[in-house]
Design a protein around this motif. Structure first.
Motif, PDB file in Angstrom:
ATOM      1  N   HIS A 128       0.691  -1.799   1.524  1.00 39.44           N
ATOM      2  CA  HIS A 128       0.670  -0.542   2.285  1.00 39.44           C
ATOM      3  C   HIS A 128       1.621  -0.619   3.482  1.00 39.44           C
TER       4      HIS A 128
ATOM      5  N   SER B 195       2.886   1.636  -5.286  1.00 36.53           N
ATOM      6  CA  SER B 195       1.995   2.778  -5.060  1.00 36.53           C
ATOM      7  C   SER B 195       0.951   2.913  -6.165  1.00 36.53           C
TER       8      SER B 195
ATOM      9  N   ARG C 292       5.096   1.723   4.261  1.00 36.25           N
ATOM     10  CA  ARG C 292       5.220   2.570   5.457  1.00 36.25           C
ATOM     11  C   ARG C 292       6.560   2.403   6.170  1.00 36.25           C
TER      12      ARG C 292
END
Length: 163
Positions: A80, A49, A84
């Motif tokens: 990313h 992140s 998720r």
């Protein structure tokens, strides 16, 4: 990258990633226990992140190399995507997910360094941390074809690199 923020510590990030990637090369190493694995996943996700937006910004604003930019942005997209999803149930699902995160983190560290987010000492291949003494020097590439100004650890300045 914020001009006031110090470079991210990719050496620490890589060390964490390699804890999970080493068992692939050494089958006699035991995998982490369930509670440790949960902590490792949390830390890997935190590193991803932090690192993904930095790599993305560098690729979009600083890179003139189209291939390097494309590969870095593809890796950011991969990060990313990994952030998720959740691990599959069970210890083996969590372990597989952690290894995927670790591989992506290791790749993002590589892109971060190539795009100039961290100074790597050309003499010892270790990251030059902000608090470490360093000097600016002309570094001749191993082939001798090019040279560039770069930072090098102060204690490495008088060493000769042998391949």
């Amino acid at each position: 990258m914020n001009a006031k923020a110090p470079p991210l510590n990719t050496a620490t990030m890589r060390a964490l990633a390699h804890r999970l990637l080493q068992p692939d090369a050494a089958p006699d190493v035991l995998p982490p226990a369930a509670d440790e694995l949960e902590d490792l996943i949390r830390r890997l996700r935190g590193h991803l992140s932090l690192l993904a937006p930095e790599v993305e910004e560098q690729a979009l604003t600083h890179s003139t190399d189209g291939v390097l930019r494309y590969c870095a942005l593809a890796c950011v997209g991969e990060a990313h995507g990994k952030l998720r999803v959740a691990p599959l149930p069970g210890l083996s699902g969590a372990a597989a997910y952690a290894r995927r995160l670790a591989r992506t983190l290791d790749s993002l560290c590589e892109h971060y360094e190539k795009l100039g987010g961290a100074d790597i000492c050309p003499a010892c291949d270790r990251q030059i941390m902000r608090e470490e003494p360093s000097v600016l020097t002309e570094y001749l590439s191993p082939s001798g074809a090019t040279s560039r100004s770069t930072r090098i650890h102060a204690h490495c300045a008088n060493t000769v690199r042998r391949h």
